[in-house]
Each structure stands twice: as structure tokens, then as C-alpha cells.
Motif scaffolding. Structure first.
Motif, PDB file in Angstrom:
ATOM      1  N   ALA A   1     -51.710  15.355 -23.669  1.00 48.92           N
ATOM      2  CA  ALA A   1     -52.079  14.806 -24.973  1.00 48.92           C
ATOM      3  C   ALA A   1     -51.039  15.144 -26.032  1.00 48.92           C
ATOM      4  O   ALA A   1     -50.584  14.278 -26.795  1.00 48.92           O
ATOM      5  CB  ALA A   1     -53.453  15.315 -25.395  1.00 48.92           C
ATOM      6  N   MET A   2     -50.651  16.414 -26.089  1.00 47.87           N
ATOM      7  CA  MET A   2     -49.682  16.827 -27.094  1.00 47.87           C
ATOM      8  C   MET A   2     -48.315  16.215 -26.815  1.00 47.87           C
ATOM      9  O   MET A   2     -47.583  15.840 -27.737  1.00 47.87           O
ATOM     10  CB  MET A   2     -49.592  18.349 -27.127  1.00 47.87           C
ATOM     11  N   GLY A   3     -47.943  16.126 -25.541  1.00 45.86           N
ATOM     12  CA  GLY A   3     -46.670  15.503 -25.212  1.00 45.86           C
ATOM     13  C   GLY A   3     -46.616  14.053 -25.640  1.00 45.86           C
ATOM     14  O   GLY A   3     -45.647  13.599 -26.256  1.00 45.86           O
ATOM     15  N   MET A   4     -47.678  13.303 -25.340  1.00 42.94           N
ATOM     16  CA  MET A   4     -47.700  11.893 -25.729  1.00 42.94           C
ATOM     17  C   MET A   4     -47.742  11.718 -27.245  1.00 42.94           C
ATOM     18  O   MET A   4     -47.179  10.755 -27.781  1.00 42.94           O
ATOM     19  CB  MET A   4     -48.899  11.203 -25.086  1.00 42.94           C
ATOM     20  N   SER A   5     -48.380  12.648 -27.944  1.00 44.14           N
ATOM     21  CA  SER A   5     -48.443  12.529 -29.409  1.00 44.14           C
ATOM     22  C   SER A   5     -47.066  12.610 -30.039  1.00 44.14           C
ATOM     23  O   SER A   5     -46.841  12.093 -31.138  1.00 44.14           O
ATOM     24  CB  SER A   5     -49.357  13.609 -29.992  1.00 44.14           C
ATOM     25  N   ALA A   6     -46.110  13.251 -29.358  1.00 47.05           N
ATOM     26  CA  ALA A   6     -44.756  13.363 -29.905  1.00 47.05           C
ATOM     27  C   ALA A   6     -44.027  12.028 -29.914  1.00 47.05           C
ATOM     28  O   ALA A   6     -42.983  11.901 -30.572  1.00 47.05           O
ATOM     29  CB  ALA A   6     -43.953  14.390 -29.102  1.00 47.05           C
ATOM     30  N   LEU A   7     -44.538  11.026 -29.204  1.00 47.40           N
ATOM     31  CA  LEU A   7     -43.934   9.695 -29.275  1.00 47.40           C
ATOM     32  C   LEU A   7     -43.972   9.141 -30.694  1.00 47.40           C
ATOM     33  O   LEU A   7     -43.147   8.289 -31.055  1.00 47.40           O
ATOM     34  CB  LEU A   7     -44.660   8.737 -28.325  1.00 47.40           C
ATOM     35  N   THR A   8     -44.918   9.606 -31.499  1.00 49.24           N
ATOM     36  CA  THR A   8     -45.034   9.108 -32.875  1.00 49.24           C
ATOM     37  C   THR A   8     -43.863   9.526 -33.749  1.00 49.24           C
ATOM     38  O   THR A   8     -43.704   9.011 -34.854  1.00 49.24           O
ATOM     39  CB  THR A   8     -46.346   9.584 -33.521  1.00 49.24           C
ATOM     40  N   CYS A   9     -43.020  10.469 -33.258  1.00 49.56           N
ATOM     41  CA  CYS A   9     -41.803  10.809 -34.001  1.00 49.56           C
ATOM     42  C   CYS A   9     -40.916   9.590 -34.188  1.00 49.56           C
ATOM     43  O   CYS A   9     -40.149   9.513 -35.157  1.00 49.56           O
ATOM     44  CB  CYS A   9     -41.029  11.905 -33.268  1.00 49.56           C
ATOM     45  N   SER A  10     -40.988   8.640 -33.252  1.00 55.59           N
ATOM     46  CA  SER A  10     -40.218   7.404 -33.366  1.00 55.59           C
ATOM     47  C   SER A  10     -41.077   6.234 -33.826  1.00 55.59           C
ATOM     48  O   SER A  10     -40.662   5.081 -33.734  1.00 55.59           O
ATOM     49  CB  SER A  10     -39.568   7.076 -32.018  1.00 55.59           C
ATOM     50  N   GLY A  11     -42.277   6.549 -34.297  1.00 56.56           N
ATOM     51  CA  GLY A  11     -43.158   5.551 -34.878  1.00 56.56           C
ATOM     52  C   GLY A  11     -43.298   5.794 -36.355  1.00 56.56           C
ATOM     53  O   GLY A  11     -42.398   5.479 -37.149  1.00 56.56           O
TER      54      GLY A  11
ATOM     55  N   ARG B   1     -41.478   0.559 -33.044  1.00 61.48           N
ATOM     56  CA  ARG B   1     -42.387   1.422 -33.812  1.00 61.48           C
ATOM     57  C   ARG B   1     -43.833   1.282 -33.336  1.00 61.48           C
ATOM     58  O   ARG B   1     -44.578   2.265 -33.246  1.00 61.48           O
ATOM     59  CB  ARG B   1     -42.300   1.082 -35.307  1.00 61.48           C
ATOM     60  N   VAL B   2     -44.253   0.052 -33.012  1.00 62.51           N
ATOM     61  CA  VAL B   2     -45.619  -0.158 -32.521  1.00 62.51           C
ATOM     62  C   VAL B   2     -45.796   0.499 -31.156  1.00 62.51           C
ATOM     63  O   VAL B   2     -46.792   1.194 -30.905  1.00 62.51           O
ATOM     64  CB  VAL B   2     -45.941  -1.664 -32.445  1.00 62.51           C
ATOM     65  N   LEU B   3     -44.836   0.288 -30.254  1.00 60.41           N
ATOM     66  CA  LEU B   3     -44.937   0.872 -28.923  1.00 60.41           C
ATOM     67  C   LEU B   3     -45.072   2.383 -28.985  1.00 60.41           C
ATOM     68  O   LEU B   3     -45.975   2.970 -28.358  1.00 60.41           O
ATOM     69  CB  LEU B   3     -43.691   0.494 -28.102  1.00 60.41           C
ATOM     70  N   MET B   4     -44.200   3.033 -29.736  1.00 63.55           N
ATOM     71  CA  MET B   4     -44.198   4.494 -29.791  1.00 63.55           C
ATOM     72  C   MET B   4     -45.463   5.043 -30.448  1.00 63.55           C
ATOM     73  O   MET B   4     -46.069   6.004 -29.972  1.00 63.55           O
ATOM     74  CB  MET B   4     -42.953   4.979 -30.548  1.00 63.55           C
ATOM     75  N   GLN B   5     -45.882   4.423 -31.550  1.00 62.93           N
ATOM     76  CA  GLN B   5     -47.035   4.945 -32.281  1.00 62.93           C
ATOM     77  C   GLN B   5     -48.342   4.725 -31.523  1.00 62.93           C
ATOM     78  O   GLN B   5     -49.178   5.631 -31.431  1.00 62.93           O
ATOM     79  CB  GLN B   5     -47.121   4.293 -33.667  1.00 62.93           C
ATOM     80  N   VAL B   6     -48.534   3.529 -30.986  1.00 60.33           N
ATOM     81  CA  VAL B   6     -49.781   3.235 -30.279  1.00 60.33           C
ATOM     82  C   VAL B   6     -49.902   4.092 -29.021  1.00 60.33           C
ATOM     83  O   VAL B   6     -50.970   4.666 -28.737  1.00 60.33           O
ATOM     84  CB  VAL B   6     -49.868   1.729 -29.951  1.00 60.33           C
ATOM     85  N   ALA B   7     -48.820   4.205 -28.255  1.00 64.18           N
ATOM     86  CA  ALA B   7     -48.859   5.073 -27.074  1.00 64.18           C
ATOM     87  C   ALA B   7     -49.096   6.528 -27.473  1.00 64.18           C
ATOM     88  O   ALA B   7     -49.802   7.264 -26.763  1.00 64.18           O
ATOM     89  CB  ALA B   7     -47.550   4.944 -26.294  1.00 64.18           C
ATOM     90  N   GLY B   8     -48.523   6.930 -28.602  1.00 62.89           N
ATOM     91  CA  GLY B   8     -48.665   8.305 -29.070  1.00 62.89           C
ATOM     92  C   GLY B   8     -50.019   8.613 -29.678  1.00 62.89           C
ATOM     93  O   GLY B   8     -50.278   9.776 -30.031  1.00 62.89           O
TER      94      GLY B   8
END
Length: 470
Positions: free
Chosen positions: A372-382, A335-342
Motif C-alpha cells: 500500500a505504501m509503495g503504491m502510494s508513492a506513485l502519486t509523487c508523479s501525479g 498524471r492520471v495513471l500515476m495518481q489513480v494507481a497510487g
């Protein structure tokens, strides 16, 4: 004779329960599909105004500050129903709540052109009703996920749903310019609002299947109850424990609100909402004013960021489940990895996109915003999955709390960015504010995020397996 009777009841109950379990294992896919289609319609109907507001402003003589007020009226309604939608969904089930919300926002969408012609107050009312209908949607979806989707695939399910939501955004941005050129801006509202009729048969079919499964489950439960009456087991004590936990003053909404893990969700949603909702509302204006594009060119340039966001969101969910289940990563680490990267990745890209380097260079600006928008989608798993980790029994209402915080960001950010642009005309300041919010949110998330059901949630749902045992 009592023992043989009980044994016969148990034998008859076992075959009845097996098909129900197998059927339920297949039915979660249908639930995810219905939720994903609804999410696509949700973002489609909230997106079209970002493009349509350009000709609307020309027709009605609106300035940027007024456009910001029109755009932000949605968030007033959206925030008002988040927690209520979660509470209703947790208590009564998410299916009916989702259908009611979709019906309300679709009607509000279709009536928006008439409301704009009638005046300011009807227009603001239509936008608020749109927000109120959509406010119950995602809490209802997450209540359905918590009830029907196996724990080990929930990140992937959320990723698929959010990917379809971003496809709705891409479709809205991609199709709106062509519809406006060919038929006028009003048709973006009529067509997108009417698309709800395409969702209705899938929802009705899901409801019919759930009713059949419920009837079979009730028959199996009745047989099991008959067995327990003949031969009492420790399950009666566990049910009494569950009943007592439901009346425990240390369990429920308000006790959960005192936990830092819930605040981590709320703060992450608020800070990420600045960038997400700000971009969603002002991206067409950014391309026209900062990059020098024409309205007819917007579709090609606004489409790519949201398509990439859809792909990354779905992939991130699958990757997160794989890391947790197959590679034995800790839930918190994922969760930390996905959210922080996102959050940090988009912050850097936003700074660069609004800098003088990208002025009058739509390709560079599009590339940076797409990343930017692509990386923000990583927060779906955060953050988008965290409430299922820490509060599966109250997933709908905890998601509603987080989404209310994100909505508050939209309510502040959209008119706030409009004010900044109206008085400075400086896109670097506007995007810099969003990037700064992302940095703060990432730091607090990494410190406070949780990874297991909280005591205030009342414990893990009955029969739920821990992830590492899945």
C-alpha cells in the motif's frame, strides 16, 4: 560608431552568458540535493513521535484520544503556514524560507521532551511550532524546483526528493525503537532535532554558488541592457507585457483558486492525506494492538513500507519523465495513471490489512501495508508534480494550497481515527475510512486534472520550452 559599439557589447555579452547557462545547468542538481536532504530531516522529525508516544503515554497516563490530540497539534501549525510559505517563496525565493522553517522545526523537536514534562499546553505548543516550521518547507522546495530545475526532469526531481523524505520516515521508524530501548524516548527528539546541523553546510554552499551565479548573470544582463539601449528590440515590448500581466486582476492566487485544476490538486491531497497521515501516526499502535508485536520489534516491521515507498517514488519520477519526453505520452495521461494507481491500489491493500485475515499475523499485515505504501508513492508523479504543470509561476503557493488541504485531512483524520479506535477498537473501520477517501479522490482527480500552464498563472515562464519540444 553606434553600430560597432552595440556589436561589441553583444559579442562581449555572449561569452559571459554561456558560462552562466552552463553553470546553471549543473547547479540544479545541487538544489535538488539540498531539498532532498531537508525533506529527509522533515519526515525524520515528524515521525519519531509515532513510536515515542507509546512510552510517553505510559509515563504520563495518556489515553488514545489525548494521544490523537497531541499528534494532530502538528497539523494545526503545518496548515497555518503552507500558503504563506508558498507566497514568501514565490516572492523572495525558496532558499531562505526553507532554512528558516528547518531551524524552527529542529528547535521545536529538540524541546519536545521538556515541553511534555511541563504540561499539556507547552507540549501542544511545541507540536504546533514543529508543524509551522515544516509547513513552509515543501512550498519553498517547489518554488526552488520551478526556478532552477529544467522542465523535462522535474518529475524525477520530485521523485528523488520524496524518496528521501520516505527514507527519513523509514529511518525514524527504524531507529526510534533502538534509541528508546538504549537511551530513553527523549533522545529520539534530541538526536533527530540536532541532525539539522548536518544540513547547514550544504545549504550554505548552495547559497554561495547561487550568489556567484547571480553576480555573473547580473554582469551579462548589464551588457545586454547596454546593447538594447543602443538598438531597441521587440524584447522591450515583451517585458512591458510581462509587467502588465503581473498587475492583471485575472492573474494570480485568487484567480487560480477558481480553477478546477487547482481544486483537483487540493482534493487529491486531502483524500490521500487521510490514509497517509493516519498510517504515519497510528502504524506503530496498529502493529502492537492488531498484530501483537512488542515495542522492540517495531523497527523491523515499520521500516519496510517506507523503504519501498522511497524506491517507488524515485522510480516513478524517472518513469514519468521517460513516458512524457521519450515516448510522447500526454502529460495528463501520465498524471492520471500515476495518481489513480497510487490511490486505488493502497485502498484495496488497507481494506485487507485491517481485516481479520491479518489479525495476529504481522508478516501478512506488513506485506499488505508495504504494498500500500509503495503504491502510494506513485502519486509523487501525479499530484506532487501537477502544480508545476499548471502554475509554474505560482508553484510555491499552489503547492501550499494543496498541502494545506492534505494537512486539514491530517488534522481531522488523526484524532478522528483515535476517536474511532478509542470507542470501537476496530482497525477495519479506521482503515476503511482511509480507503474510501482514496477512491473518491482518485475519481475526482481523473476528471479535473490539468496538463498545461493556466492563463491565470500569467503564461509560461520566459524561456521555458514546451515538454514535447524538450
Amino acid at each position: 560608431m553606434a553600430a560597432p559599439t552595440a556589436g561589441a557589447a553583444a559579442a562581449s555579452a555572449a561569452p559571459a552568458a554561456a558560462p552562466v547557462t552552463a553553470k546553471k545547468n549543473r547547479d540544479w542538481v545541487k538544489v535538488v540535493g539540498v531539498c532532498a536532504f531537508a525533506a529527509m530531516l522533515c519526515y525524520l522529525d515528524r515521525t519519531n513521535i509515532s513510536t515515542a508516544i507509546v512510552p510517553m503515554a505510559e509515563q504520563f497516563g495518556w489515553d488514545k484520544q489525548f494521544c490523537g490530540a497531541v499528534l494532530s497539534a502538528f497539523f494545526a501549525g503545518y496548515g497555518a503556514t503552507q500558503v504563506l510559505g508558498g507566497q514568501w517563496s514565490d516572492k523572495y525565493g525558496g532558499s531562505a524560507v526553507l532554512a528558516g522553517g528547518l531551524a524552527l522545526w529542529s528547535v521545536a523537536t529538540a524541546l519536545t521532551p521538556f515541553a511534555a514534562a511541563w504540561g499539556t499546553m507547552p507540549l501542544l505548543a511545541a507540536r504546533t511550532l514543529l508543524g509551522m516550521g515544516q509547513g513552509v518547507a515543501f512550498p519553498a522546495m517547489h518554488a526552488l524546483l520551478a526556478k532552477h530545475v529544467p522542465h523535462k526532469v522535474r518529475s524525477g526531481a520530485i521523485g528523488i526528493i520524496m524518496a528521501c523524505a520516505h527514507c527519513g520516515t523509514a529511518l525514524g521508524f527504524g531507529a526510534s525503537p533502538a534509541i528508546i530501548d538504549a537511551m530513553g524516548w527523549g533522545w529520539t527528539y534530541y538526536l533527530f532535532g540536532g541532525a539539522a546541523l548536518l544540513w547547514l553546510p550544504f545549504w550554505l554552499n548552495m547559497g554561495r554558488k547561487k550568489a556567484q551565479a547571480a553576480a555573473k548573470a547580473a554582469a551579462a544582463a548589464a551588457a545586454q541592457q547596454a546593447q538594447q539601449l543602443q538598438q531597441p528590440t521587440p524584447s522591450s515590448s515583451s517585458s512591458s507585457k510581462q509587467d502588465s500581466s503581473s498587475s492583471n486582476p485575472n492573474v494570480g492566487f485568487w484567480p487560480l483558486m477558481r480553477r478546477k485544476e487547482v481544486w483537483a490538486i487540493a482534493i487529491a491531497q486531502y483524500t490521500a492525506g487521510w490514509g497517509f497521515y493516519g498510517l504515519l501516526a497510528w502504524l506503530p499502535s496498529f502493529f502492537i494492538e492488531h498484530c501483537g508485536l512488542q515495542l522492540s520489534q517495531l523497527g523491523a516491521f515499520t521500516l519496510a513500507p517506507y523503504l519501498l515507498q522511497a524506491v517507488v517514488g524515485a522510480s516513478a519520477g524517472i518513469l514519468a519523465d521517460n513516458l512524457i519526453v521519450q515516448r510522447n505520452w500526454g502529460i495528463r495521461d501520465v498524471r492520471v495513471l500515476m495518481q489513480v494507481a497510487g490511490m486505488l491500489g493502497p485502498a484495496a491493500c488497507l481494506f485487507a490489512a485491517a481485516s481479520p485475515l491479518s489479525a495476529h499475523s504481522p508478516y501478512l499485515a506488513t506485506g499488505l501495508i508495504t504494498v500500500a505504501m509503495g503504491m502510494s508513492a506513485l502519486t509523487c508523479s501525479g499530484v506532487s508534480a501537477s502544480h508545476l504543470d499548471i502554475a509554474p509561476r505560482h508553484a510555491g503557493v499552489v503547492f501550499g494550497v494543496g498541502n494545506t488541504a492534505g494537512t486539514l485531512a491530517g488534522l481531522v483524520a488523526v484524532p478522528g481515527l483515535g476517536y474511532v479506535l478509542q470507542h470501537t477498537g476496530n482497525w477495519s473501520i479506521a482503515f476503511g475510512l482511509a480507503a474510501a477517501h482514496n477512491v473518491v479522490g482518485a475519481a475526482l482527480w481523473a476528471k479535473w486534472v490539468g496538463d498545461r500552464p493556466l492563463p491565470e498563472d500569467g503564461g509560461e515562464p520566459e524561456g521555458e520550452m514546451k515538454l514535447k519540444a524538450a
